[in-house]
Design a protein around this motif. Sequence first.
Motif, PDB file in Angstrom:
ATOM      1  N   ILE A   1      -4.522   2.658   1.265  1.00 40.88           N
ATOM      2  CA  ILE A   1      -4.987   3.175   0.318  1.00 40.88           C
ATOM      3  C   ILE A   1      -4.212   4.123   0.222  1.00 40.88           C
ATOM      4  O   ILE A   1      -5.403   5.562   0.339  1.00 40.88           O
ATOM      5  CB  ILE A   1      -6.695   2.962  -0.378  1.00 40.88           C
ATOM      6  CG1 ILE A   1      -7.012   1.174   0.166  1.00 40.88           C
ATOM      7  CG2 ILE A   1      -6.599   3.748  -1.324  1.00 40.88           C
ATOM      8  CD1 ILE A   1      -6.054   0.980  -0.531  1.00 40.88           C
ATOM      9  N   THR A   2      -3.405   4.684   0.028  1.00 40.14           N
ATOM     10  CA  THR A   2      -3.038   6.471  -0.364  1.00 40.14           C
ATOM     11  C   THR A   2      -2.333   6.345  -2.316  1.00 40.14           C
ATOM     12  O   THR A   2      -2.689   5.507  -3.431  1.00 40.14           O
ATOM     13  CB  THR A   2      -1.482   5.829   0.185  1.00 40.14           C
ATOM     14  OG1 THR A   2      -0.499   5.277  -1.196  1.00 40.14           O
ATOM     15  CG2 THR A   2      -0.986   5.777   1.258  1.00 40.14           C
ATOM     16  N   ALA A   3      -2.431   7.218  -2.177  1.00 41.21           N
ATOM     17  CA  ALA A   3      -1.910   7.624  -4.114  1.00 41.21           C
ATOM     18  C   ALA A   3      -1.294   7.264  -4.571  1.00 41.21           C
ATOM     19  O   ALA A   3      -1.433   6.121  -5.746  1.00 41.21           O
ATOM     20  CB  ALA A   3      -1.710   9.751  -4.130  1.00 41.21           C
ATOM     21  N   ALA A   4      -0.317   6.206  -3.722  1.00 37.45           N
ATOM     22  CA  ALA A   4       0.590   5.170  -4.647  1.00 37.45           C
ATOM     23  C   ALA A   4       0.086   4.169  -4.723  1.00 37.45           C
ATOM     24  O   ALA A   4       0.215   3.457  -5.989  1.00 37.45           O
ATOM     25  CB  ALA A   4       1.439   4.947  -3.791  1.00 37.45           C
ATOM     26  N   ALA A   5      -0.656   3.146  -3.727  1.00 38.05           N
ATOM     27  CA  ALA A   5      -1.784   2.527  -3.709  1.00 38.05           C
ATOM     28  C   ALA A   5      -2.839   2.440  -5.044  1.00 38.05           C
ATOM     29  O   ALA A   5      -3.060   2.137  -6.188  1.00 38.05           O
ATOM     30  CB  ALA A   5      -2.335   1.969  -2.658  1.00 38.05           C
ATOM     31  N   LEU A   6      -3.288   4.202  -4.827  1.00 41.94           N
ATOM     32  CA  LEU A   6      -4.454   4.208  -6.092  1.00 41.94           C
ATOM     33  C   LEU A   6      -3.755   4.463  -7.691  1.00 41.94           C
ATOM     34  O   LEU A   6      -4.043   3.130  -9.016  1.00 41.94           O
ATOM     35  CB  LEU A   6      -5.250   5.545  -5.588  1.00 41.94           C
ATOM     36  CG  LEU A   6      -5.663   5.549  -4.665  1.00 41.94           C
ATOM     37  CD1 LEU A   6      -6.535   6.933  -3.752  1.00 41.94           C
ATOM     38  CD2 LEU A   6      -7.121   4.987  -4.446  1.00 41.94           C
ATOM     39  N   SER A   7      -2.884   3.972  -8.097  1.00 41.32           N
ATOM     40  CA  SER A   7      -2.046   4.772  -9.365  1.00 41.32           C
ATOM     41  C   SER A   7      -1.573   3.045  -9.241  1.00 41.32           C
ATOM     42  O   SER A   7      -1.336   2.853 -10.622  1.00 41.32           O
ATOM     43  CB  SER A   7      -0.160   5.079  -9.054  1.00 41.32           C
ATOM     44  OG  SER A   7      -0.024   4.504  -8.749  1.00 41.32           O
ATOM     45  N   GLU A   8      -1.957   2.220  -8.465  1.00 46.11           N
ATOM     46  CA  GLU A   8      -1.817   0.643  -8.970  1.00 46.11           C
ATOM     47  C   GLU A   8      -3.072  -0.052  -9.763  1.00 46.11           C
ATOM     48  O   GLU A   8      -2.934  -1.516 -10.130  1.00 46.11           O
ATOM     49  CB  GLU A   8      -1.301  -0.068  -7.543  1.00 46.11           C
ATOM     50  CG  GLU A   8       0.020   0.304  -7.264  1.00 46.11           C
ATOM     51  CD  GLU A   8       1.185   0.526  -7.874  1.00 46.11           C
ATOM     52  OE1 GLU A   8       1.079  -0.729  -8.848  1.00 46.11           O
ATOM     53  OE2 GLU A   8       2.927   0.286  -8.212  1.00 46.11           O
TER      54      GLU A   8
ATOM     55  N   ALA B   1     -14.318  -1.585   5.911  1.00 44.70           N
ATOM     56  CA  ALA B   1     -13.211  -1.535   7.244  1.00 44.70           C
ATOM     57  C   ALA B   1     -12.992  -0.239   8.191  1.00 44.70           C
ATOM     58  O   ALA B   1     -14.294  -0.342   8.980  1.00 44.70           O
ATOM     59  CB  ALA B   1     -11.775  -1.750   5.922  1.00 44.70           C
ATOM     60  N   ARG B   2     -12.670   0.378   8.156  1.00 47.61           N
ATOM     61  CA  ARG B   2     -11.582   1.425   8.486  1.00 47.61           C
ATOM     62  C   ARG B   2     -11.182   2.964   7.378  1.00 47.61           C
ATOM     63  O   ARG B   2     -10.713   2.405   6.330  1.00 47.61           O
ATOM     64  CB  ARG B   2     -10.752   1.738   9.582  1.00 47.61           C
ATOM     65  CG  ARG B   2     -10.512  -0.184  10.377  1.00 47.61           C
ATOM     66  CD  ARG B   2     -12.138  -0.332  11.457  1.00 47.61           C
ATOM     67  NE  ARG B   2     -12.065   0.551  12.255  1.00 47.61           N
ATOM     68  CZ  ARG B   2     -12.831   0.837  13.401  1.00 47.61           C
ATOM     69  NH1 ARG B   2     -14.125  -0.157  12.773  1.00 47.61           N
ATOM     70  NH2 ARG B   2     -13.588   1.690  14.197  1.00 47.61           N
ATOM     71  N   GLY B   3     -11.986   4.201   8.393  1.00 46.52           N
ATOM     72  CA  GLY B   3     -12.445   5.178   7.383  1.00 46.52           C
ATOM     73  C   GLY B   3     -10.381   5.754   7.332  1.00 46.52           C
ATOM     74  O   GLY B   3     -10.170   5.976   6.379  1.00 46.52           O
ATOM     75  N   SER B   4      -9.791   5.668   8.372  1.00 39.71           N
ATOM     76  CA  SER B   4      -8.220   5.841   8.377  1.00 39.71           C
ATOM     77  C   SER B   4      -7.811   4.856   7.865  1.00 39.71           C
ATOM     78  O   SER B   4      -6.591   5.161   7.676  1.00 39.71           O
ATOM     79  CB  SER B   4      -7.903   5.295   9.893  1.00 39.71           C
ATOM     80  OG  SER B   4      -8.377   3.960  10.606  1.00 39.71           O
ATOM     81  N   LEU B   5      -7.877   3.888   7.408  1.00 39.77           N
ATOM     82  CA  LEU B   5      -7.038   3.030   5.909  1.00 39.77           C
ATOM     83  C   LEU B   5      -6.657   3.763   4.917  1.00 39.77           C
ATOM     84  O   LEU B   5      -6.117   2.989   4.015  1.00 39.77           O
ATOM     85  CB  LEU B   5      -7.583   1.902   5.978  1.00 39.77           C
ATOM     86  CG  LEU B   5      -7.096   0.926   7.179  1.00 39.77           C
ATOM     87  CD1 LEU B   5      -8.227  -0.302   7.117  1.00 39.77           C
ATOM     88  CD2 LEU B   5      -6.628   0.705   7.983  1.00 39.77           C
ATOM     89  N   VAL B   6      -7.962   4.766   4.188  1.00 41.00           N
ATOM     90  CA  VAL B   6      -7.862   5.705   3.104  1.00 41.00           C
ATOM     91  C   VAL B   6      -7.843   6.927   3.060  1.00 41.00           C
ATOM     92  O   VAL B   6      -7.649   7.574   3.776  1.00 41.00           O
ATOM     93  CB  VAL B   6      -9.022   4.974   2.733  1.00 41.00           C
ATOM     94  CG1 VAL B   6      -9.752   6.081   1.581  1.00 41.00           C
ATOM     95  CG2 VAL B   6      -9.397   3.360   2.408  1.00 41.00           C
TER      96      VAL B   6
ATOM     97  N   ALA C   1      -6.260  11.726  -1.843  1.00 41.55           N
ATOM     98  CA  ALA C   1      -6.326  11.174  -3.204  1.00 41.55           C
ATOM     99  C   ALA C   1      -7.337   9.811  -3.663  1.00 41.55           C
ATOM    100  O   ALA C   1      -6.835   9.886  -5.206  1.00 41.55           O
ATOM    101  CB  ALA C   1      -5.025  10.401  -2.627  1.00 41.55           C
ATOM    102  N   LEU C   2      -7.957   9.550  -3.043  1.00 41.21           N
ATOM    103  CA  LEU C   2      -9.430   8.584  -3.929  1.00 41.21           C
ATOM    104  C   LEU C   2      -9.874   9.700  -4.700  1.00 41.21           C
ATOM    105  O   LEU C   2     -11.020   9.417  -5.654  1.00 41.21           O
ATOM    106  CB  LEU C   2     -10.009   8.773  -2.312  1.00 41.21           C
ATOM    107  CG  LEU C   2     -11.336   7.590  -3.548  1.00 41.21           C
ATOM    108  CD1 LEU C   2     -10.792   6.502  -3.967  1.00 41.21           C
ATOM    109  CD2 LEU C   2     -12.002   6.638  -1.922  1.00 41.21           C
TER     110      LEU C   2
END
Length: 422
Positions: free
Chosen positions: A308-315, A326-331, A335-336
């Motif tokens: 979950i990156t800035a690019a993913a959040l834009s989607e 899940a895991r905090g390191s995945l976000v 950006a969130l």
Amino acid sequence: MAEPTNTPMPGSTPVPGSSRSTSPVHPPIPSLTPNGTTVVVPSRLPPANQNEQTPKPIVLHIGDPIKYNPETYAEFSRDFRVMRPSAVERERTEFIKALKEGRWGNFQAIFRPFWGTGGEMGRWDAELISLLPDSVKVFASAGAGFDWADTKLLGEKGIIYCNSGLAAAEAVADFAVAMVISTFRHLPWCMGAATLPLILPKDPSSTKSPSAERAFQTCHAQATSASHTLRNHTLGLIGMGNIGRHLAAKLGCPAFGMKIHYHDVLRKPPQVEAELGATFHESLPELLRASDCVVLCTPASPDGKPLITAAALSEFREGARFVNIARGSLVDEEALADALESGHIHAVALDVHAEEPRVNGRLAEMAGLAGERPGRVMLTCHNAGGTVETHVGFEELSMRNIMAVLEGGEALTPVNLQWVRR
């Protein structure tokens, strides 16, 4: 990500059945599958080391003693020589020294039944793994996530890594249901406004905070226009493993009536999709664009980078919701926070955090009651799987994995077979 000091992930421990019938069958354990059936722990073959002159395989037990499964541990310690390093020996420097000295001999398994202890040596990286004796066949650990261990490198050394996510699935899913509801019904706002008298200054004339009565009335009047029922909204699951399947069953039809969509590395069989009413998406962006609420429930990303990156959040859909169990390191938490401040993401619930035990300051501020859009963030302390039943399952499943492998059978919950030397 820093390792939590509490149990991160629940429940009973169903494992695949077995055709072996040379020893008594263990009692059935409640299943974690959506249809609620039961399964049986595999029966065990008689121990291979019947001759007392033959040394027992050594198991390195890192962490606290067993607490919940004395009968299984009695079997375990009868068939294997269990060696448990002291707390001092588990510190990384001393642990490395002990491995170099061969202090525990040619042990064949590593056993870590708890998350709270046994990780004092830090990340299992090339430095540690290269020092393990070639005799090691299996590493069985509590927890679902395994970003603290290089499972690829373990596999290349011929070591099967087994997690205990199966034992955690139901408790995590139960907790995630509450978090999904929170993003639709603004529970942090509703709860915070009701308990504001407990945290306000005693002086009623203080202007530092709104009065408790006004906070209550404001929430009562305004939360309605920002809240929605779950039925007919689309739930997007990133990962359709044990936890994802539980969530689909709990939040889909006929229960909460959400439409279930998912993305995973491997598509589930048609019968599973039919049972859960689940729609598959080939790509993550495709799933994000289709979802009203996205739940991250995969133990790791394919490339080890944040999902979950800035690019993913834009989607994400405008005004969508997001839950991470899940895991905090995945976000990418900054950006969130940006997406929340802009209003692109409406509400968030996070049980795990990138820098545990530290919580992102911007997200923590948005969990409060200040500003025009109060209480849009629910934050918890890596509690999703923290139940007694989870601890029971972690212990049991970890021991059963080691028993299976060292007795010549197949691991019950392996995660790295694709890298294990054949």
